[in-house]
Scaffold this motif. Structure first.
Motif, PDB file in Angstrom:
ATOM      1  N   LEU A   1       0.801  -1.219   0.000  1.00 12.17           N
ATOM      2  CA  LEU A   1       0.000   0.000   0.000  1.00 12.17           C
ATOM      3  C   LEU A   1       0.837   1.274   0.000  1.00 12.17           C
ATOM      4  CD1 LEU A   1      -2.910   0.754  -0.074  1.00 12.17           C
ATOM      5  CD2 LEU A   1      -3.078   0.476   2.370  1.00 12.17           C
ATOM      6  N   GLU A   2       2.019   1.223   0.650  1.00 11.80           N
ATOM      7  CA  GLU A   2       2.746   2.497   0.745  1.00 11.80           C
ATOM      8  C   GLU A   2       3.333   2.975  -0.584  1.00 11.80           C
ATOM      9  OE1 GLU A   2       5.707  -0.266   3.042  1.00 11.80           O
ATOM     10  OE2 GLU A   2       3.581  -0.277   2.580  1.00 11.80           O
ATOM     11  N   TYR A   3       3.347   2.067  -1.591  1.00  9.89           N
ATOM     12  CA  TYR A   3       3.880   2.506  -2.881  1.00  9.89           C
ATOM     13  C   TYR A   3       2.934   3.477  -3.587  1.00  9.89           C
ATOM     14  CZ  TYR A   3       7.379  -1.137  -2.413  1.00  9.89           C
ATOM     15  OH  TYR A   3       8.411  -1.907  -1.972  1.00  9.89           O
ATOM     16  N   ASP A   4       1.649   3.403  -3.247  1.00 14.90           N
ATOM     17  CA  ASP A   4       0.713   4.325  -3.887  1.00 14.90           C
ATOM     18  C   ASP A   4      -0.493   4.551  -2.978  1.00 14.90           C
ATOM     19  OD1 ASP A   4      -0.973   5.780  -5.384  1.00 14.90           O
ATOM     20  OD2 ASP A   4      -1.346   4.269  -6.921  1.00 14.90           O
ATOM     21  N   PRO A   5      -0.381   5.569  -2.111  1.00 13.78           N
ATOM     22  CA  PRO A   5      -1.484   5.818  -1.171  1.00 13.78           C
ATOM     23  C   PRO A   5      -2.818   6.058  -1.877  1.00 13.78           C
ATOM     24  CG  PRO A   5       0.447   7.124  -0.597  1.00 13.78           C
ATOM     25  CD  PRO A   5       0.739   6.493  -1.911  1.00 13.78           C
ATOM     26  N   TYR A   6      -2.762   6.499  -3.138  1.00  9.62           N
ATOM     27  CA  TYR A   6      -4.018   6.818  -3.836  1.00  9.62           C
ATOM     28  C   TYR A   6      -4.857   5.574  -4.109  1.00  9.62           C
ATOM     29  CZ  TYR A   6      -2.899  11.723  -4.562  1.00  9.62           C
ATOM     30  OH  TYR A   6      -2.661  13.043  -4.363  1.00  9.62           O
ATOM     31  N   SER A   7      -4.239   4.400  -3.989  1.00  5.76           N
ATOM     32  CA  SER A   7      -5.035   3.199  -4.285  1.00  5.76           C
ATOM     33  C   SER A   7      -5.941   2.844  -3.104  1.00  5.76           C
ATOM     34  CB  SER A   7      -4.120   2.025  -4.595  1.00  5.76           C
ATOM     35  OG  SER A   7      -3.324   1.777  -3.472  1.00  5.76           O
ATOM     36  N   ILE A   8      -5.835   3.597  -2.018  1.00  5.74           N
ATOM     37  CA  ILE A   8      -6.578   3.198  -0.805  1.00  5.74           C
ATOM     38  C   ILE A   8      -8.088   3.337  -0.994  1.00  5.74           C
ATOM     39  CG2 ILE A   8      -6.610   5.413   0.413  1.00  5.74           C
ATOM     40  CD1 ILE A   8      -5.735   3.682   2.914  1.00  5.74           C
ATOM     41  N   TYR A   9      -8.508   4.246  -1.903  1.00  6.01           N
ATOM     42  CA  TYR A   9      -9.961   4.426  -2.059  1.00  6.01           C
ATOM     43  C   TYR A   9     -10.504   3.668  -3.266  1.00  6.01           C
ATOM     44  CZ  TYR A   9      -8.398   7.814  -5.551  1.00  6.01           C
ATOM     45  OH  TYR A   9      -7.790   8.394  -6.622  1.00  6.01           O
ATOM     46  N   GLU A  10      -9.606   3.042  -4.049  1.00  9.42           N
ATOM     47  CA  GLU A  10     -10.098   2.345  -5.245  1.00  9.42           C
ATOM     48  C   GLU A  10     -10.858   1.081  -4.841  1.00  9.42           C
ATOM     49  OE1 GLU A  10     -10.282   3.328  -8.128  1.00  9.42           O
ATOM     50  OE2 GLU A  10      -8.799   4.921  -8.303  1.00  9.42           O
ATOM     51  N   LYS A  11     -11.807   0.681  -5.688  1.00  9.23           N
ATOM     52  CA  LYS A  11     -12.552  -0.539  -5.421  1.00  9.23           C
ATOM     53  C   LYS A  11     -11.589  -1.699  -5.599  1.00  9.23           C
ATOM     54  CE  LYS A  11     -17.322  -1.760  -6.131  1.00  9.23           C
ATOM     55  NZ  LYS A  11     -18.515  -1.591  -6.916  1.00  9.23           N
ATOM     56  N   ASP A  12     -11.422  -2.492  -4.552  1.00 10.82           N
ATOM     57  CA  ASP A  12     -10.405  -3.535  -4.657  1.00 10.82           C
ATOM     58  C   ASP A  12     -10.926  -4.721  -5.452  1.00 10.82           C
ATOM     59  OD1 ASP A  12      -7.882  -4.541  -4.170  1.00 10.82           O
ATOM     60  OD2 ASP A  12      -8.721  -5.932  -2.732  1.00 10.82           O
ATOM     61  N   VAL A  13     -10.009  -5.267  -6.266  1.00  5.36           N
ATOM     62  CA  VAL A  13     -10.422  -6.340  -7.170  1.00  5.36           C
ATOM     63  C   VAL A  13     -10.628  -7.641  -6.394  1.00  5.36           C
ATOM     64  CG1 VAL A  13      -9.875  -7.336  -9.403  1.00  5.36           C
ATOM     65  CG2 VAL A  13      -8.741  -5.237  -8.675  1.00  5.36           C
ATOM     66  N   GLU A  14      -9.798  -7.869  -5.397  1.00  8.49           N
ATOM     67  CA  GLU A  14      -9.775  -9.214  -4.804  1.00  8.49           C
ATOM     68  C   GLU A  14     -10.498  -9.271  -3.459  1.00  8.49           C
ATOM     69  OE1 GLU A  14      -5.690 -10.515  -4.721  1.00  8.49           O
ATOM     70  OE2 GLU A  14      -5.348  -9.489  -6.598  1.00  8.49           O
ATOM     71  N   GLY A  15     -11.677  -8.715  -3.404  1.00  2.00           N
ATOM     72  CA  GLY A  15     -12.454  -8.869  -2.179  1.00  2.00           C
ATOM     73  C   GLY A  15     -11.845  -8.115  -1.020  1.00  2.00           C
ATOM     74  N   ASP A  16     -11.561  -8.837   0.094  1.00  4.24           N
ATOM     75  CA  ASP A  16     -11.240  -8.098   1.311  1.00  4.24           C
ATOM     76  C   ASP A  16      -9.754  -7.827   1.500  1.00  4.24           C
ATOM     77  OD1 ASP A  16     -11.245 -10.862   3.683  1.00  4.24           O
ATOM     78  OD2 ASP A  16     -10.378 -10.645   1.707  1.00  4.24           O
ATOM     79  N   SER A  17      -8.889  -8.350   0.577  1.00  4.34           N
ATOM     80  CA  SER A  17      -7.465  -8.158   0.854  1.00  4.34           C
ATOM     81  C   SER A  17      -7.072  -6.722   0.529  1.00  4.34           C
ATOM     82  CB  SER A  17      -6.642  -9.140   0.038  1.00  4.34           C
ATOM     83  OG  SER A  17      -6.912  -8.918  -1.317  1.00  4.34           O
ATOM     84  N   VAL A  18      -5.995  -6.291   1.175  1.00  4.21           N
ATOM     85  CA  VAL A  18      -5.539  -4.905   1.035  1.00  4.21           C
ATOM     86  C   VAL A  18      -5.108  -4.640  -0.410  1.00  4.21           C
ATOM     87  CG1 VAL A  18      -3.943  -3.263   2.083  1.00  4.21           C
ATOM     88  CG2 VAL A  18      -4.581  -5.324   3.303  1.00  4.21           C
ATOM     89  N   PRO A  19      -5.315  -3.427  -0.921  1.00  3.88           N
ATOM     90  CA  PRO A  19      -4.800  -3.127  -2.269  1.00  3.88           C
ATOM     91  C   PRO A  19      -3.289  -3.323  -2.291  1.00  3.88           C
ATOM     92  CG  PRO A  19      -6.185  -1.342  -1.472  1.00  3.88           C
ATOM     93  CD  PRO A  19      -6.012  -2.281  -0.336  1.00  3.88           C
ATOM     94  N   LYS A  20      -2.767  -3.791  -3.442  1.00  6.99           N
ATOM     95  CA  LYS A  20      -1.327  -4.089  -3.486  1.00  6.99           C
ATOM     96  C   LYS A  20      -0.679  -3.405  -4.683  1.00  6.99           C
ATOM     97  CE  LYS A  20      -2.287  -8.604  -3.360  1.00  6.99           C
ATOM     98  NZ  LYS A  20      -3.648  -8.821  -2.889  1.00  6.99           N
ATOM     99  N   PRO A  21      -0.610  -2.062  -4.677  1.00  2.00           N
ATOM    100  CA  PRO A  21       0.021  -1.394  -5.827  1.00  2.00           C
ATOM    101  C   PRO A  21       1.514  -1.727  -5.889  1.00  2.00           C
ATOM    102  CG  PRO A  21      -0.425   0.180  -4.081  1.00  2.00           C
ATOM    103  CD  PRO A  21      -1.049  -1.104  -3.652  1.00  2.00           C
ATOM    104  N   LEU A  22       2.031  -1.861  -7.100  1.00  2.00           N
ATOM    105  CA  LEU A  22       3.454  -2.176  -7.275  1.00  2.00           C
ATOM    106  C   LEU A  22       4.282  -0.909  -7.084  1.00  2.00           C
ATOM    107  CD1 LEU A  22       3.011  -4.488 -10.321  1.00  2.00           C
ATOM    108  CD2 LEU A  22       3.963  -5.157  -8.125  1.00  2.00           C
TER     109      LEU A  22
END
Length: 2039
Positions: free
Chosen positions: A757-778
């Motif tokens: 998550l810390e690689y891209d804080p902006y992904s925190i509000y995006e609808k996550d693809v994989e259900g309940d797991s945390v967003p994982k931006p590269l």
């Protein structure tokens, strides 16, 4: 192949076959033998045993392939276990000799391996029988292993595993030797050998105690070593071994006697965890033995060891189980978190390491806490994590508060504790997310302080922790939507207050953004006003950023993050802030290029960092705007978005020079800026930045080939560009597995971190693809390449040819000029970009010039021969896409030729794999290249697939072959046989260690089966040979040890089953599926369920049976234990509860639905018990016991369940199911009820069910399980989980609706549901508490109203309990929309208010209906059981209950209707809508509110109309002025001006209300959508009926003709478009009311005209009514015409013969009269009733116009439905047409001067038409004579005499009567007499006399004839009576001189019916009745005409004597016995009176 099916091998048959066929033949024989041996008698086997053993051993020597040797060994073992064992040692010796043989040639190897396998199989099967010499065997095998190659080592390991299994503890002497051998194999270079060794050791540890005691450390170290360089399978096997051994060590008891020998020691949990921790942190460098470089700090543990250990942790805990974990939670948790703590700095020394370790820790926690614990234990775990967070927080606070802040901040403590916090917060979030609303107690518990703990770490110095805390808040909000708004408020408030703290600004902005992202997951939303607060705050942060340099970076980032997150709320919110957002966007970039230049010269690296951060944020916000608010992007908005873009691109081109100037600190911000700009440009259409295309393209080329690019991350870029099927051949890591989360990091290579998550804080509000797991931006460096390659495709596709050539040459050169790994990286980027380009060009149908083609070809060709397999795969995809884009046969052929040439010449693996796949891809994209290429392509691929030196080449070539087969379709048929024999040959020969080759073979087989398709069902020899080969191939794959190969086998069998179901052995397939249900391999489980889903669609019952059989046999220990307990259905439910993969869960749900659909009715008890177990397993039993009526029925119903439960000592199959599973179970209950509805009616009839149950105890009915249904609904409705509560209420609703009508046989007058009223009340009560979410309250209101409306509860005091709940909710909503909960969006309160109003409306409607019915029953005073039950008290009482609140309700209803009317206005009236919204919705949420109004308006409309009708449109409570003002702010149809309200007259108020109800109804009925519910249409029509029941609205409709016509047209349309009889009847009722209204209006006008004109001349009166003086009716302007259209529509639909077009002309065409259905009859009756009313609406002239039509239709109905019924009854339609006729004939218009003449002639024609009905044509069946005679009679009696006295008509009528009297049917004669009787009594002689003259004599004759033969039955008796009555009626009419003659005629007839005293005793009831009747009449006539009487008596002594005898006899009989009642009854029953008096 049939010859192979024998006990002994047919050697002559096999010797005649070729090599491949022989192998197939032998394999088939062995397969058959295995089944045969088990089924054959023991003696028969022993007889042939010797020969069989010889045959099997000779096969052993003929080098059998791997599957054959396995089967061979199994057969030998089975043979010895069934037959004699005396020669077994001989066989073992032979095998040992074969193994000892010195022959090392490859051809001899299969024989050696077969011997090894045989030994394993024999020992496994025969076990301790062979314990004597086993040491020699083991020694021999181990010796052989020293010189064996990998395949040998593999087989030896598996063989030793089998030997250990068979011998058990007896193998102890060899344990150490085996252990030593297996140790060396565990680190073997061959991965398959490692797996086999792990399996062998796993078997060994069952008995070898030393492994988990003394040698524990060395076993662990060994496993860690084995993980190094391992693949996925090895990690699964070894982690299973390690986890199991360690678990054994922890739980082992002191082993007693054995212990003394082995000196075992007990190992503590701490030691075991320490051991695992050491592996995780230090890898395989030994337990606490740090090697030199470890001390120097240079080495890092390899990722695969870490991942392996992670899996071992999970196996360790899973083996010990959930209960163990609950007990040891604290120790386990602290250990796992400590893995990333400061005490182990090695694990987190670099960012990459830290991220990977955190992933591992998260995975362990997820798999254990999330996977093993039930909900209660998960709550405890969350509390434990919370305490851990508090502890870490305290440590951090201590550090931060200590002395000098600056020096302390960077201290290692803070940095190190961050990773523990991140893991803890993520797991806490995940736990709460999975708990959903069941986690509510956890958050309410103040001692835990969960929210405080999470919010306190939002201020942590580490950004990773702040993000994790924000994400945790997001999870809490998604799980518990009621916390979303309070959390948002709290974070916004903290953000505003702590604006001067950098940590607070970023932390709380992350939190707000995460919470905004949660809104999309919460249907109830957040209050609309929050958007404004957030927007203001964001602007404030951005504006104040420049004020304080210490905060400017954070504030800028936070401001844009909030703006970007705000966009996710969608257009409804964003539209209000759009102008401000666009302004901010405009201000963030300089206006012109010149300003950009000046900017460059100013500032320092810090200001540039802030600037870039701000601009990147702005770009991200706009990207978010485009992706979430597409609806707002009008032309104008896009034009305002564009101006800053050129400047943004300019800045992009300047970045490199800025970096040079200001140093490398800007490197990351510049990468992020580039990434954001690329991502935005991808979303925008290319024409919007047309001017900058070239500049962007140059930058992209530089980006892709930049010299400082990091290591190539092919796995991030390329999988998206490859075809998903191709990825399967590359690496198991790319496949989906349960361990994907941690396995991903191994794909990325060593230097690259996986997403975090810390690689891209902006992904925190995006609808996550994989259900309940945390967003994982590269990391940005990778993301930017990914974005650049995508954008390259878009831009390059939109520039001209020359530019493309230049850019591609540049890319080509940069690849040439780099070397080694760098070159591969650049090549990778370029291929990604090229693939993207080709995709776009293909999508936009463009073409490529020859030069571009050449360059692309060169680039791709290079990549096709790259050492990176992924790159080859992507290149082959691009290769095929290029051919697709060029779309030229010659070019494609050229490409194929290139590959052919390369494949012929090249010998290296890389070229051969790359080009073979390129050929397959060409086929895939172009659907085949043509037949001549197909053959050569197949030839090449055949050759490659047999290259046994390289399994990789085989795999790729076979995969390519499968693509070719797929795409070639029918062209491939010529090659099917050769391909199939190739596949089978390879399957029988490729070693099992090369699983990937087998997988590709499976894909080929699958493709072949698909190609053959339904042909596989054929019976000719060639097809059956193909089919046998397919089945044989599947069998080989099923036996393969590799799970993915088994998955292929299952999908092949699935295909076969689809095309040729008879030939697939269902029982073995199902057993294979059941065994693999719980496989550790995700893909295998998916294949199993996909197959099951298909099977149960066709044959669910068989599948279920086979599964139960398998479990009972218990042959297979692997089969799920649940199968035995609860069958396949239960096992699937249990799997659904454990499974986390969404697509798999979907398959399970669908499979269960199919099974339920086809089997639930048959296995009712089983299914209900399953659902009950799931729902009860976790129900809060304190809640259940409070309702004591539950226990009533248990005694007598217990026996059903006892069959299924096998005693309760076993563990429950569903221990602690998750809430989602319980919701599914509740839904299943509803489905079961629906299924039963379509089945036997006894399911809903308790008396019938009990009777059938007595007859057959096995039969089972739903109604007998009612107690269970109620209990399940109750448990669900009172659960902690909101979703489950909703499902429970739904179930309750279904139960109430289905069972409300069922009577209780034991208590007549009561219903079966009555005993459950306490339960229903208890289930509903919790839903009305203040903290319940509005959606649950809304659903509960629906259940309340259904319960009250069902009429189950008759007693008012009982009813009040539920009624009180509705009253409480009414009080709540009366406060208006402002006072309702501020937790959710305003539309949620709209939903709740409307649900309450709808529920009240339903109750009111029912109350009014019952009241009405009750009144009617009182009128008719029929006291049936029914009326006593819904007794007066409840019918009137319910209405009284509602009436108390009616004053309030009516206003609220009208206000809701007004809202609905406003919301349904078309868009162009938007400007006229009230600014602040309506009574119950706000203007901003109108879109979402509209949906709620759509669901409830119809019932509210009906209720409001009923209320208005009951008040007669006068408001009882208030004066007229205020009538229409609801309690809410808006008033009816007027502005908010209060002065206007005061002026309104009652008339205006009535008019407004009238138009409101009418308007809504007409608007809805006009435009009926196909999905409009029946309920809404009916409610709407009933509302109109209620409205028109009242005089005032009728007057409105009557006086406004256009309105009436409009309504009629709308109703006509409803009738045309809706087939439902109920709707059509309701519509006709409204039509009738409209006509009545028009009639009243016409009458009123006529009356007032007469009053006004007083006594003046009548002639001058104007004409009222339609048609005025001309008689013309204008279509569209005429009410009558519209009504006629509608009635014709109804009548013709029921009786098509009425349509003159159909019958070929208006003349009477005879057709057979028919009986209509009950509904059809009712419709026809209603239409006729309307027709009768029409003349009264017309003027005299108008009536003349319509009369022919009305008469035609009425007589038509009479003719078409005049069916003869028994006893001369008339059908309902005939009765109605006769009534209509009478109504028309008696119409005043017939007598009005202006119309009299015309009417007369028309009515004469009508009578003629009726008379014509008699003459049937072509032998058609004659209409019912009685019906037609009745019609004639109606004419005679109802019209003026001049109509019927015309001689021709009169004569015809008389003839008909005469004919009827002469009829053979005495019923017809009797009815004719009745009709004549009425004619005779007609006062005008002109009418009646002719009939008397013509027919009286016939009647006399008739009576004399009857007298002669004496009446025989009741009908003749009645005929006599009617005849006599008729003659008697003639007497008073006759003139005086003839009267005596008549009486003289009548008396003899009467006397002739008398009986003397002798005859009286023996008389039949009929003659006796006739005697009584005649005597009675004589007694009356005698005194009346005494003179005639006497003269007749005198003239005929015989008559006199007879009369006297009769009188005397009568007196005698009176004395003897009172008059026989029987005779009286008979006479009464026999007189069938005319049902209706038409006459």
């Amino acid at each position: 192949m049939e010859l192979a099916h024998s006990l002994l091998l047919s050697e002559e048959a096999s010797s005649q076959l070729g090599e491949v066929q022989k192998a197939e033949f032998i394999f088939e024989w062995l397969r058959y033998l295995e089944k045969l041996l088990l089924a054959t008698n023991r003696e028969d086997v022993r007889e042939k045993q010797k020969t069989l053993v010889e045959q099997l051993l000779s096969l052993l020597n003929s080098s059998p392939g791997p599957p054959t040797r396995k089967l061979l060994a199994q057969n030998l073992a089975i043979l010895y276990s069934i037959g004699d064992t005396f020669s077994v040692y001989e066989t073992i010796d032979k095998c040992n000799d074969l193994i000892r043989s010195k022959d090392d040639s490859p051809s001899y190897l299969p024989t050696k391996l077969a011997a090894v396998v045989c030994l394993g199989s024999l020992y496994k099967k025969l076990g301790r029988i062979l314990a004597n010499g086993f040491t020699d065997t083991v020694g021999n095998i181990l010796k052989a292993m020293k010189s064996a190659e990998s395949q040998g080592r593999y087989e030896i390991m598996l063989s030793l595993q089998s030997i250990l299994t068979g011998l058990g503890a007896a193998a102890a002497p060899c344990h150490r030797d085996v252990y030593k051998a297996a140790r060396s194999c565990l680190t073997d270079r061959s991965m398959a050998v490692r797996c086999a060794a792990a399996k062998c050791l796993l078997e060994l540890q069952n008995e070898a105690i030393f492994m988990w005691s003394t040698d524990l450390d060395s076993v662990a170290t060994l496993c860690f070593k084995s993980f190094e360089g391992s693949n996925y399978d090895v990690r699964i096997s070894v982690s299973k071994l390690l986890g199991t051994v360690l678990a054994k060590a922890v739980i082992a008891k002191h082993p007693g006697a054995a212990g003394s020998r082995q000196s075992a020691r007990r190992v503590s949990l701490e030691e075991v965890l320490e051991l695992l921790g050491a592996g995780f942190l230090r890898g395989s460098s030994g337990f606490l033995r740090a090697s030199g470089d470890m001390l120097k700090g240079s080495s890092s543990v390899s990722k695969d060891v870490r991942v392996g250990v992670t899996q071992a942790y999970v196996v360790f805990v899973s083996t010990l189980g959930g209960a163990w974990l609950e007990k040891n939670l604290a120790a386990f948790l602290s250990h796992i978190l400590s893995l990333v703590s400061q005490s182990n700095p090695k694990a987190t020394q670099t960012q990459v390491d830290a991220v990977c370790c955190r992933r591992c820790v998260s995975f362990i926690l997820r798999a254990t806490l999330g996977g093993l614990l039930g909900e209660k234990a998960q709550i405890a775990a969350a509390q434990a994590i919370c305490q851990a967070i508090w502890r870490l927080k305290k440590v951090m606070d201590a550090v931060l508060s200590d002395g000098n802040l600056e020096t302390r901040l960077s201290s290692t403590d803070v940095a190190a504790s961050q990773h523990m916090l991140v893991c803890a917060l993520q797991e806490l979030g995940n736990l709460i997310h999975s708990l959903g609303t069941t986690a509510a107690p956890l958050l309410q518990d103040s001692s835990t302080g969960l929210l405080d703990s999470v919010i306190s770490v939002v201020l942590h110095p580490s950004i990773a922790v702040r993000l994790a805390a924000a994400w945790c808040l997001h999870c809490i909000a998604v799980a518990l939507p009621s916390y979303l708004t309070p959390l948002l408020d709290r974070c916004l408030e903290r953000l505003a207050t702590l604006k001067s703290s950098p940590e607070a600004v970023t932390g709380f902005s992350f939190a707000v953004a995460a919470l905004l992202g949660a809104v999309t997951h919460c249907p109830l939303g957040i209050p609309h006003g929050k958007g404004k607060i957030i927007m203001t705050l964001a602007e404030d942060l951005l504006c104040s950023a420049a004020q304080n340099s210490r905060l400017s970076l954070q504030r800028t980032q936070a401001g844009w993050l909030l703006v970007a997150a705000l966009m996710t709320l969608g257009p409804a919110v964003v539209s209000h802030h759009l102008t401000r957002i666009l302004l901010l966007w405009k201000c963030v970039f300089p206006v012109s290029p010149k300003d950009l230049e000046t900017e460059k010269s100013r500032g320092d690296s810090f200001t540039w960092q802030v600037t870039l951060e701000g601009r990147a944020g702005a770009l991200c916000a706009v990207k978010s705007l485009i992706s979430h608010c597409g609806d707002l992007l009008t032309e104008e908005v896009i034009q305002r978005l564009l101006p800053p873009l050129p400047c943004a691109v300019d800045l992009l081109t300047q970045l490199s020079s800025i970096l040079k100037t200001y140093g490398s600190s800007l490197k990351t911000p510049s990468v992020v800026y580039r990434q954001r700009l690329y991502e935005l440009l991808i979303l925008l259409p290319p024409e919007t930045y047309k001017g900058n295309l070239c500049a962007i393209l140059k930058e992209l080329a530089a980006e892709l080939t930049a010299p400082d690019t990091q290591a190539a991350a092919s796995t991030c870029l390329l999988p998206a560009l490859c075809h998903p099927d191709d990825l399967l051949i590359l690496s198991p890591l790319l496949q989906e597995t349960d361990h994907r989360f941690i396995e991903e990091q191994l794909l990325l290579g060593n230097g690259i971190a996986c997403g975090s998550l810390e690689y891209d804080p902006y992904s925190i509000y995006e609808k996550d693809v994989e259900g309940d797991s945390v967003p994982k931006p590269l990391p940005p460096a990778l993301s930017v390449i990914s974005a650049a390659s995508k954008l390259f495709g878009v831009v390059c596709a939109n520039v001209d040819e020359a530019q493309r050539v230049l850019i591609l040459e540049q890319l080509l050169n940069s690849i040439k000029h780099t070397k080694g790994a760098r070159q591969q990286t650049v090549q990778l980027h370029v291929v990604a970009a090229i693939s993207s380009l080709l995709k776009h060009v293909a999508g936009s149908k463009q073409s490529l010039g020859p030069e571009v083609r050449r360059l692309v070809l060169t680039l791709v060709l290079g990549a096709l021969e790259s050492p990176n397999p992924l790159l080859r795969c992507a290149a082959s995809e691009a290769w095929a896409r290029l051919a697709q884009v060029v779309d030229d046969g010659a070019f494609t052929a050229g490409l194929a030729q290139v590959s052919f040439e390369k494949l012929k010449s090249a010998r290296d693996v890389v070229t051969r794999t790359g080009h073979s796949l390129a050929l397959g891809s060409l086929h895939r994209y172009l659907g085949g290249i043509g037949p001549q290429h197909l053959s050569s392509c197949i030839g090449v691929l055949y050759t490659l697939s047999q290259d046994s030196t390289s399994p990789d080449v085989q795999t790729w070539a076979l995969h390519s072959l499968s693509l070719t087969i797929d795409s070639a379709g029918a062209l491939y048929h010529v090659h099917v046989e050769s391909t199939l024999s190739l596949i089978v040959m390879l399957l029988l020969n490729v070693p099992p260690t090369h699983a990937q080759v087998h997988q590709s073979l499976g894909r080929c087989l699958n493709a072949l089966i698909t190609t053959l398709g339904p042909e596989l069902q054929g019976n000719n020899t060639s097809v059956s040979a193909l089919r046998t080969s397919c089945l044989l191939g599947c069998a080989v794959m099923q036996d393969h040890p590799g799970c993915l190969v088994q998955a292929q086998a299952i999908s092949c069998l699935q295909q076969l089953h689809m095309f040729a179901p008879r030939h697939v052995n269902l029982s073995s397939l199902v057993s294979c599926l059941c065994v693999n249900l719980c496989s550790p391999y995700l893909l295998l489980r998916r294949a199993v369920l996909a197959c099951l889903r298909q099977l149960v669609q066709r044959e669910a019952a068989e599948v279920s049976e086979h599964a139960v059989m398998l479990a009972r046999d218990g042959r297979d220990p692997a089969a799920d234990a649940n199968l035995r307990e609860v069958g396949l259905e239960g096992a699937l439910l249990a799997l659904l509860d454990r499974e986390t993969d969404e697509s798999l869960c979907q398959d399970i749900r669908e499979t269960l639905h199919h099974m339920l659909t086809s089997m639930a009715v048959g296995k009712l008890s089983l299914w209900l018990k399953l659902c009950k177990d799931v729902l009860a397993a976790s129900a809060d039993f304190t809640a259940v016991t409070c309702v004591d009526t539950m226990q009533e029925e248990e005694g007598d119903r217990g026996d059903d369940a006892s069959v299924l439960t096998r005693g309760d000592d076993k563990p429950h199959p569903f221990s602690n199911p998750r809430w989602a599973t319980r919701v599914f179970a509740a839904d299943c209950v509803c489905r079961i009820i629906n299924q039963c509805e379509n089945a036997n009616s006894a399911h809903f009839d308790i008396a019938l069910a009990q009777e059938m149950k007595k007859r057959d105890s096995r039969s089972d009915f739903l109604v007998l399980h009612l107690a269970d249904l109620i209990r399940m609904a109750f448990m669900a409705a009172t659960d902690h989980s909101d979703q489950l509560r909703l499902s429970g209420l739904d179930t309750l609703l279904v139960v109430i609706r289905r069972f409300a009508e069922i009577a209780e046989p034991e208590f007549p007058g009561h219903v079966i549901l009555e005993q459950y009223q306490a339960n229903v009340g208890a289930a509903l009560r919790p839903a009305f508490t203040s903290e319940t979410p509005p959606d649950i309250t809304a659903k509960a209101c629906q259940v309340c109203s259904a319960w009250i409306a069902s009429g189950v509860v008759g007693d008012l005091s009982d009813l009040r309990r539920v009624h009180q709940l509705l009253v409480s909710s009414l009080m709540k909503i009366q406060a208006g929309k402002e006072a309702l909960s501020q937790l959710y969006n305003e539309s949620a309160s709209t939903m709740e208010i409307l649900a309450v109003l709808r529920a009240w409306a339903e109750v009111y409607i029912i109350a009014v209906q019952r009241h009405k019915n009750h009144k009617q029953t009182l009128k008719t005073t029929i006291n049936s059981e029914d009326s006593t039950r819904s007794g007066s008290s409840s019918a009137a009482g319910l209405l009284d209950l509602v009436c108390t609140d009616l004053a309030t309700l009516s206003k609220l209803w009208l206000a809701a209707l007004q809202d609905f009317a406003l919301l349904t206005l078309p868009a162009e009236f938007a400007s006229q809508l009230p600014i602040e919204g309506g009574a119950f919705y706000t203007a901003q949420t109108s879109r979402s509110a509209k949906l709620h109004y759509h669901g409830s308006w119809a019932l509210i409309l009906h209720a409001a109309a009923l209320w208005l009708a009951s008040t007669g449109f006068a408001d009882p409570d208030e004066g007229g002025a205020n009538l229409s003002r609801p309690v809410t702010p808006t008033s009816m149809c007027q502005g908010s001006s209060s002065s206007g309200a005061a002026v309104k007259s009652p008339e205006d108020v009535y008019t407004d209300r009238f138009h409101l109800i009418l308007g809504i109804s007409v608007e809805f009925l006009c435009s009926l959508r196909s999905d409009a519910s029946l309920e809404s249409i009916t409610a709407c029509l009933h509302a109109l009926q209620a409205l028109l029941d009242v005089p005032w609205p009728r007057w409105r409709i009557g006086s406004d003709q256009d309105l009436g016509i409009e309504l009629l047209n709308v109703l006509h349309r409803v009738i045309l478009t809706r087939e439902s009889p109920a709707i059509q009847l309701a519509s006709l009722e409204v039509v009738r009311q409209i006509i009545c209204a028009a009639q009243e209006h016409v009458k009123e006008k006529r009356r007032s005209a007469e009053v006004d004109d007083g006594a003046s001349e009548k002639e001058t009166l104007p004409e009222f009514g339609e048609g005025k003086d001309t008689g013309g009716l204008i279509p569209g302007k005429s009410l009558v015409f519209a009504t006629l259209e509608l009635c014709v529509c109804i009548l013709v639909r029921q009786l098509p013969e009425l349509n003159p077009k159909l019958t070929g002309g208006p003349g009477v065409k005879a057709s057979k009269p028919k009986t209509l259905s009950e509904e059809g009859s009712r419709l026809v009756v209603a239409a006729l009733a309307i027709l009768a009313e029409l003349p009264a609406v017309c003027s005299p002239e108008g009536s003349i116009s319509i009369l022919p039509t009305v008469l035609y239709l009425t007589i038509g109905v009479l003719r078409e439905t005049a069916v003869t019924l028994p006893g001369g009854q008339l059908s309902s339609t005939v009765t109605a047409s006769l009534q209509t006729l009478k109504g028309i004939l008696t119409s005043p218009m017939a007598r009005a001067e202006k119309s009299h003449e015309a009417w007369t002639s028309l009515l004469q024609s009508a009578l003629a038409t009726v008379l014509d009905c008699w003459s049937p044509v072509d032998g058609a069946q004659e209409p019912d004579e009685v019906s037609l005679l009745t019609a004639v009679t109606v004419f005679i009696l109802s019209t003026s005499p001049e109509v019927t006295t015309v001689p021709c008509l009169q004569n015809r009528c008389i003839e008909k009567f005469k004919a009827a009297l002469g009829s053979k049917d005495s019923v017809v004669q009797m009815k004719t007499c009745q009709l004549l009787h009425s004619i005779v009594q007609y006062p005008k002689p002109a009418v009646s006399y002719p009939y008397i003259y013509s027919l009286a004599s016939s009647i006399v004759e008739k009576l004399q004839e009857i007298d002669r033969r004496k009446p025989e039955d009741a009908t003749e008796l009645q005929l006599c009576q009617e005849g006599i009555k008729l003659l008697e009626a003639l007497v008073p009419i006759a003139e005086d001189e003839h009267r005596a003659q008549l009486v003289a005629c009548l008396l003899p007839i009467l006397i002739s019916f008398l009986l003397d005293e002798n005859a009286l005793g023996s008389a039949t009831p009929v003659t006796r009745s006739l005697h009584d009747f005649a005597l009675q009449n004589l007694m009356q006539i005698g005194p009346q005409y005494s003179s005639v009487f006497k003269s007749v008596m005198a003239s005929s002594p015989a008559l006199k004597a007879r009369l006297e005898a009769a009188v005397k006899g009568n007196q005698e009989s009176v004395r003897v016995d009172p008059p026989s009642k029987h005779a009286k009854n008979l006479a009464r029953n026999a007189s069938i009176q005319l049902k209706t008096n038409f006459l």
